[in-house]
Design a protein around this motif. Structure first.
Motif, PDB file in Angstrom:
ATOM      1  N   PHE A 248       0.844  -1.202   0.000  1.00  0.00           N
ATOM      2  CA  PHE A 248       0.000   0.000   0.000  1.00  0.00           C
ATOM      3  C   PHE A 248       0.878   1.251   0.000  1.00  0.00           C
ATOM      4  O   PHE A 248       1.892   1.301   0.689  1.00  0.00           O
ATOM      5  CB  PHE A 248      -0.915   0.005   1.229  1.00  0.00           C
ATOM      6  N   PRO A 249       0.474   2.276  -0.757  1.00  0.00           N
ATOM      7  CA  PRO A 249       1.236   3.532  -0.757  1.00  0.00           C
ATOM      8  C   PRO A 249       1.109   4.225   0.598  1.00  0.00           C
ATOM      9  O   PRO A 249       0.161   3.968   1.353  1.00  0.00           O
ATOM     10  CB  PRO A 249       0.546   4.375  -1.847  1.00  0.00           C
ATOM     11  N   LYS A 434      -2.927  -2.960  -8.553  1.00  0.00           N
ATOM     12  CA  LYS A 434      -3.634  -2.587  -7.319  1.00  0.00           C
ATOM     13  C   LYS A 434      -2.941  -1.401  -6.658  1.00  0.00           C
ATOM     14  O   LYS A 434      -3.593  -0.439  -6.245  1.00  0.00           O
ATOM     15  CB  LYS A 434      -3.651  -3.766  -6.330  1.00  0.00           C
ATOM     16  N   TYR A 435      -1.631  -1.468  -6.560  1.00  0.00           N
ATOM     17  CA  TYR A 435      -0.857  -0.392  -5.936  1.00  0.00           C
ATOM     18  C   TYR A 435      -1.123   0.932  -6.648  1.00  0.00           C
ATOM     19  O   TYR A 435      -1.320   1.977  -6.013  1.00  0.00           O
ATOM     20  CB  TYR A 435       0.633  -0.742  -5.977  1.00  0.00           C
ATOM     21  N   GLU A 436      -1.155   0.878  -7.974  1.00  0.00           N
ATOM     22  CA  GLU A 436      -1.393   2.097  -8.757  1.00  0.00           C
ATOM     23  C   GLU A 436      -2.800   2.657  -8.501  1.00  0.00           C
ATOM     24  O   GLU A 436      -2.987   3.875  -8.412  1.00  0.00           O
ATOM     25  CB  GLU A 436      -1.208   1.803 -10.249  1.00  0.00           C
ATOM     26  N   ILE A 441      -6.467   6.576  -5.737  1.00  0.00           N
ATOM     27  CA  ILE A 441      -7.518   6.862  -4.746  1.00  0.00           C
ATOM     28  C   ILE A 441      -6.997   7.840  -3.699  1.00  0.00           C
ATOM     29  O   ILE A 441      -7.671   8.818  -3.341  1.00  0.00           O
ATOM     30  CB  ILE A 441      -8.008   5.549  -4.092  1.00  0.00           C
ATOM     31  N   ILE A 442      -5.764   7.596  -3.209  1.00  0.00           N
ATOM     32  CA  ILE A 442      -5.169   8.488  -2.200  1.00  0.00           C
ATOM     33  C   ILE A 442      -4.931   9.880  -2.795  1.00  0.00           C
ATOM     34  O   ILE A 442      -5.175  10.905  -2.140  1.00  0.00           O
ATOM     35  CB  ILE A 442      -3.866   7.873  -1.643  1.00  0.00           C
ATOM     36  N   VAL A 464      -5.761   1.178   3.116  1.00  0.00           N
ATOM     37  CA  VAL A 464      -6.069   2.353   2.292  1.00  0.00           C
ATOM     38  C   VAL A 464      -6.993   3.351   2.995  1.00  0.00           C
ATOM     39  O   VAL A 464      -6.878   4.558   2.792  1.00  0.00           O
ATOM     40  CB  VAL A 464      -6.711   1.909   0.950  1.00  0.00           C
ATOM     41  N   CYS A 465      -7.907   2.845   3.820  1.00  0.00           N
ATOM     42  CA  CYS A 465      -8.978   3.703   4.366  1.00  0.00           C
ATOM     43  C   CYS A 465      -8.574   4.429   5.653  1.00  0.00           C
ATOM     44  O   CYS A 465      -7.640   4.039   6.349  1.00  0.00           O
ATOM     45  CB  CYS A 465     -10.227   2.869   4.635  1.00  0.00           C
TER      46      CYS A 465
END
Length: 498
Positions: A248-249, A434-436, A441-442, A464-465
């Motif tokens: 996850f970023p 997925k990472y992209e 989203i972020i 992510v959330c």
């Protein structure tokens, strides 16, 4: 040993206009084993299986089944020779019953051309009992959730007594309980000497269920290794050709003032009842819950494609009604649906048309659509989403499932929504892509957009959330802070009203 080899695919090549989808790919499946097939979206996994199953005609190479060369021209021929496939995208007769779908094309007959419905019902029950599937054979397909329809498709493949069964992303719509059930079925088939080809992006599943793993990249064979000798890190490196240390970023968004208020949301035709919450600008709000908990229905009622019985929506303090999709888009909402094939893509249109279709008004110049502007925005979507396609004119239905998903996400980003509703945004998408998507989203949240994300993958929600709402039995069972909760706490809430 040679007699252990059930299926041998050697130097398979497949060319489409403008792209070489398969370039000399080989695959060996041993009897009584689960052979995982992995790779990024567009790596050629599904194309290879469609060449085996008779959907595509390979350009060169050989396929041997139990030592005998085969070259199936149709899927019917493949099924009759012991090769079955559970497709990633369900393609069912939704207005017909479960048992009619199970035995389509091979209905039991009483006499002449009269269908023996009694026998069909009895055979369906016997099949479901064998597999432990609890579905009424007389249920109309369209009335069932995606997960149950997926189990029916799996049962149908098993009903052919196939020697080789291909599972293409079989768990993308299943709950954890249903995944465990599927694994029991797969282990039963493996013990009976069946060869299972298992395509999935979920590495935890692959490492758990597989005996052998073949990894593909850009239409080529990269490696085949025993699953016992692989780690998640090694698989990712082989798949993407680079290190990917973080799933996850880093989260750089900061939630601000309230954007959306939902009060007393109650659905007309589903069990969603009295759901209330607030969503902030720059916030990513997750919705967790078991299958059938009402997660998808909450998004559909907010967006206006399902009818609300009661409840109020306020965007920036102003009440909005969102009675239909066009009104919702005008009000600054966008919805990425769970089933891209049924409710997302326009299969007969090309990538450009699918990308710009929700933003056509902004391309109008003197009553005509500006081809230049549409091409420019589609180029942006292809670059931003890293969509693998020969050209903008390529028909979207010829892309892999994950690339189709990227096109739809790009479509909604072009509408510049204030509130983005995402239902399983990474379903059937590989780890690199997925990472992209997580990063996109972020980035949207960093620009002050408000995001609601439904996902069946709890690590995804936690990674992510900012906050996570938990649905159970159509009601809001609780709310947790993503940074300070656990999968166990979420599961406990999910079972509250189930």
């Amino acid at each position: 040993m040679a007699n252990d080899v059930l299926l041998q695919m050697t130097d398979i090549c497949k060319q489409f206009p403008g792209v070489k989808a398969l370039d000399g790919v080989s695959l060996t499946v041993r009897r009584g084993t689960v052979h995982a097939l992995m790779g990024e979206n567009g790596a050629g996994k599904s194309t290879l299986m469609k060449c085996l199953f008779g959907i595509y005609e390979k350009n060169s190479g050989t396929i041997e089944l139990e030592g005998k060369e085969v070259n199936f021209k149709t899927s019917k021929e493949a099924l009759e020779n012991g090769v079955a496939m559970v497709h990633q995208e369900l393609n069912q007769a939704l207005k017909r019953t479960v048992m009619e779908n199970l035995w389509l094309g091979r209905y039991p007959l009483k006499f002449a051309n009269c269908i023996d419905e009694k026998k069909m019902y009895k055979d369906s029950l016997a099949l479901f009992e064998k597999l432990g599937v609890h579905v009424n054979p007389r249920t109309v397909m369209s009335t069932m959730p995606v997960s149950q329809r997926q189990m029916v498709e799996i049962a149908k493949a098993v009903s052919y007594d196939a020697k080789v069964i291909v599972f293409d992303e079989p768990t993308s719509s299943l709950t954890e309980t249903e995944v465990e059930h599927l694994f029991r079925i797969i282990n039963m088939l493996r013990d009976q000497g069946c060869g299972i080809i298992y395509i999935s992006h979920k590495m935890e599943e692959i490492l758990r269920i597989s005996d052998d793993v073949t990894i593909m990249r850009d239409g080529q064979w990269i490696a085949t290794e025993p699953a016992s000798q692989l780690t998640m890190e090694k698989i990712i490196k082989l798949m993407v050709g680079r290190e990917l240390t973080n799933r996850f970023p880093p989260k750089t968004n900061t939630p601000g003032e309230v954007a959306l208020e939902v009060e007393g949301l109650t659905a007309m035709y589903s069990h969603v009842c009295d759901v209330s919450f607030r969503l902030r600008k720059g916030e990513i709000l997750g919705i967790a819950g078991l299958d059938g908990s009402g997660r998808t229905e909450v998004l559909e009622n907010i967006f206006g494609i399902a009818t609300r019985k009661s409840g109020t929506l306020r965007l920036d303090g102003r009440e909005v009604h969102n009675r239909r999709a066009t009104e919702s888009i005008k009000n600054g909402f966008a919805l990425l649906t769970e089933e891209r094939r049924a409710t997302g893509i326009f299969g007969i249109l090309n990538i450009r048309e699918n990308t710009v279709i929700s933003s056509l008004k902004k391309y109008l110049k003197g009553g005509l659509l500006s081809e230049k502007e549409m091409k420019k925005d589609t180029d942006w979507a292809i670059q931003a989403m890293r969509i693998k396609t020969p050209t903008q004119e390529t028909k979207i239905r010829s892309l892999s499932g994950g690339n189709q998903q990227k096109v739809i996400l790009g479509r909604w980003l072009l509408t510049d929504p204030e509130v983005l509703l995402l239902d399983e945004p990474t379903r059937g998408i590989d780890v690199g892509a997925k990472y992209e998507i997580y990063q996109l989203i972020i980035d949207l949240a960093c620009r002050g957009k408000a995001v609601i994300m439904v996902s069946s993958e709890m690590p995804e929600l936690l990674g992510v959330c900012d906050r996570i709402l938990v649905m159970s039995g159509g009601r809001l069972a609780g709310e947790v802070d993503a940074a300070n909760t656990s999968q166990e706490e979420i599961m406990t809430l999910a079972a509250k009203y189930a």
